[in-house]
Design an enzyme around this catalytic site. Sequence first.
Site, PDB file in Angstrom:
ATOM      1  N   LYS A  10       1.060  -1.195   0.126  1.00  0.00           N
ATOM      2  CA  LYS A  10      -0.117   0.212   0.026  1.00  0.00           C
ATOM      3  C   LYS A  10       0.931   1.271   0.074  1.00  0.00           C
ATOM      4  O   LYS A  10       1.689   1.189   0.836  1.00  0.00           O
ATOM      5  CB  LYS A  10      -0.722   0.063   1.243  1.00  0.00           C
ATOM      6  CG  LYS A  10      -2.155  -0.724   1.108  1.00  0.00           C
ATOM      7  CD  LYS A  10      -3.119  -0.415   2.253  1.00  0.00           C
ATOM      8  CE  LYS A  10      -4.205  -1.384   2.184  1.00  0.00           C
ATOM      9  NZ  LYS A  10      -5.153  -1.060   1.315  1.00  0.00           N
TER      10      LYS A  10
ATOM     11  N   ARG B   3     -10.917 -10.817   1.235  1.00  0.00           N
ATOM     12  CA  ARG B   3     -11.943 -11.858   0.697  1.00  0.00           C
ATOM     13  C   ARG B   3     -11.342 -13.121   0.621  1.00  0.00           C
ATOM     14  O   ARG B   3     -11.948 -14.306   0.912  1.00  0.00           O
ATOM     15  CB  ARG B   3     -12.085 -11.287  -0.650  1.00  0.00           C
ATOM     16  CG  ARG B   3     -10.792 -11.350  -1.592  1.00  0.00           C
ATOM     17  CD  ARG B   3     -11.265 -10.446  -2.826  1.00  0.00           C
ATOM     18  NE  ARG B   3     -11.239  -8.954  -2.544  1.00  0.00           N
ATOM     19  CZ  ARG B   3     -11.372  -8.019  -3.670  1.00  0.00           C
ATOM     20  NH1 ARG B   3     -11.892  -8.476  -4.770  1.00  0.00           N
ATOM     21  NH2 ARG B   3     -11.447  -6.719  -3.231  1.00  0.00           N
TER      22      ARG B   3
HETATM   23  N1  BES Z   1      -8.268  -3.378   3.840  1.00  0.00           N
HETATM   24  C1  BES Z   1      -8.528  -2.759   2.542  1.00  0.00           C
HETATM   25  C2  BES Z   1      -9.784  -1.860   2.504  1.00  0.00           C
HETATM   26  C3  BES Z   1      -9.903  -0.631   3.262  1.00  0.00           C
HETATM   27  C4  BES Z   1      -9.620   0.577   2.645  1.00  0.00           C
HETATM   28  C5  BES Z   1     -10.172  -0.727   4.530  1.00  0.00           C
HETATM   29  C6  BES Z   1      -9.676   1.686   3.422  1.00  0.00           C
HETATM   30  C7  BES Z   1     -10.414   0.491   5.476  1.00  0.00           C
HETATM   31  C8  BES Z   1     -10.147   1.660   4.455  1.00  0.00           C
HETATM   32  C9  BES Z   1      -8.482  -3.955   1.551  1.00  0.00           C
HETATM   33  O1  BES Z   1      -7.723  -5.134   1.954  1.00  0.00           O
HETATM   34  C10 BES Z   1      -7.967  -3.287   0.397  1.00  0.00           C
HETATM   35  O2  BES Z   1      -6.846  -3.220   0.308  1.00  0.00           O
HETATM   36  N2  BES Z   1      -8.758  -3.596  -0.747  1.00  0.00           N
HETATM   37  C11 BES Z   1      -8.486  -3.001  -2.134  1.00  0.00           C
HETATM   38  C12 BES Z   1      -9.027  -4.069  -2.890  1.00  0.00           C
HETATM   39  C13 BES Z   1      -8.473  -3.975  -4.440  1.00  0.00           C
HETATM   40  C14 BES Z   1      -6.953  -4.241  -4.318  1.00  0.00           C
HETATM   41  C15 BES Z   1      -8.955  -4.671  -5.600  1.00  0.00           C
HETATM   42  C16 BES Z   1      -8.996  -1.745  -2.296  1.00  0.00           C
HETATM   43  O3  BES Z   1     -10.515  -1.557  -1.760  1.00  0.00           O
HETATM   44  O4  BES Z   1      -8.559  -1.100  -2.936  1.00  0.00           O
HETATM   45 ZN    ZN Z   2      -5.774  -4.902   1.334  1.00  0.00          ZN
END
Ligand code: BES
Ligand code: ZN
Length: 459
Positions: free
Chosen positions: A236, A310
Amino acid sequence: MNFKLVKKESTDTVIKFVFDNSKIKDFEAKSGQVCVRYEKKETIVYAGLGDRKKIDLDSLRASSANAIRCVVGLKRSKVSFIDPLFKLKNSSVAILEGAILGSYVFDKYKSDKKSDLKNVEFVSNMNKLQFDTVKKLSESVFLTRDLVNDNASVVTPQKLEDIAKDISKSSLVNIKVLNQAQIKKQGLGLLNAVGQASSVPPRLILMNYVGNSKSKTSSCVVGKGITFDTGGLNLKPSGFIEKMRCDMSGAASVLGLMRALTLLKPKINVLGVVAAAHSAIDADSFFCGDTYKSYSGKTVEINNTDAEGRLILADALSYSIKNYKVDKVIDLATLTGAVVVALGDVYAGLFSNDDGLSNKLIKSGSLVGEKLWRMPVDDVHSESMKGDIADLSNISSMGRNASSSTAASFLKEFVGDKPWAHIDIAGTAFNENSIRGEIPKNATGYGVRLLYEFLTSQK
Ligand code: BES
Ligand code: ZN
Ligand code: ZN
């Protein structure tokens, strides 16, 4: 902080609720406004409620929370809350909830502890059982908030197991924990892949609360417990990684719910499941492009390691459904950034294969002030999650479009025909903006009261 139900106040600091026609000098008494007046020997904190015709449970909770925060700011050690005893159903409950939830502070890491307030009298003729219920539910919300607020280095999968074991000291709960060796041996290949790079290995924690031994089935509640989401090899970037200790909020809400069940002992059965993993980066990280086998047998190619929630939920959902008699499954997860864009921190996204279940959840949410907004899970979304070399891909061929719905459609692959609801709490679990009524900054504890209300209102 100690909250006590009394018939008459005994302190010289008093909170009173007033409408906008109250004629208090220089005070409009709009909903949520607070002012302090010194009258004879008393300090009176007036909590504005605005227009009498417009009050509802949400506005009562918020005003009450603002009032208690004002008293904390005054550095009083004692205060009396005068319940105006409105005719509105559950008004006393909402005022008490606002008072307790609004009194929360996370000051573990502050040298200067903020609150001197020790004793709160709630002057009301509300019934004692209702009073104790609100108190114990709020205590459980505080457990959730504390877990989410604390350091990721403190709240590890091991810590989640310790808390679950503590909750399971209750004679009504049986706990089973799968450690990493068992996770591997039993074929939970997705949970293992996400957690395998960490020095604190993954866990699957199953807490079986039996409040009604005559019934053979239970409701199942599953929480995403990523104790820190680095994103994995798809690291990230700055601006997104900072609050990722909140990625175990779903798990923390399940633990808060289970704590509430053991304190309040309703005659229902609930299987609380926590899928816990630290998505770390090291030589053992799971690889992009590789395929892993899930507990269900379906294979999944990993096209983005940041779509890890997921994966662990897929294994937790199919394991729970296969090994326990459950008649419905609800999962809570900080799953997608897209839900934050769509709904902000006011509504959680609700995705489901069952209209009845959805409607009941929405109703419970609006009653307790933890709102839900239903969003679609369509066959087109499912189609977009097909794999190239494996059965499924963990990201959608639609890219970032509809990514909360495509994530939900991935989970749907693992619940068969079981009534299921997925609640995406990425926006509601952690409040990055300012305090709003009973909702503090940072961890909110979203989900505990919603699920408790939903589960106990089921016949
Ligand atoms: N933990 C994150 C989602 C999240 C975002 C939680 C902001 C709290 C605040 C999740 O694991 C994630 O990274 N999701 C990605 C998925 C993408 C790579 C398909 C997203 O939503 O950007
Ligand atoms: Zn994630
Ligand atoms: Zn995540």
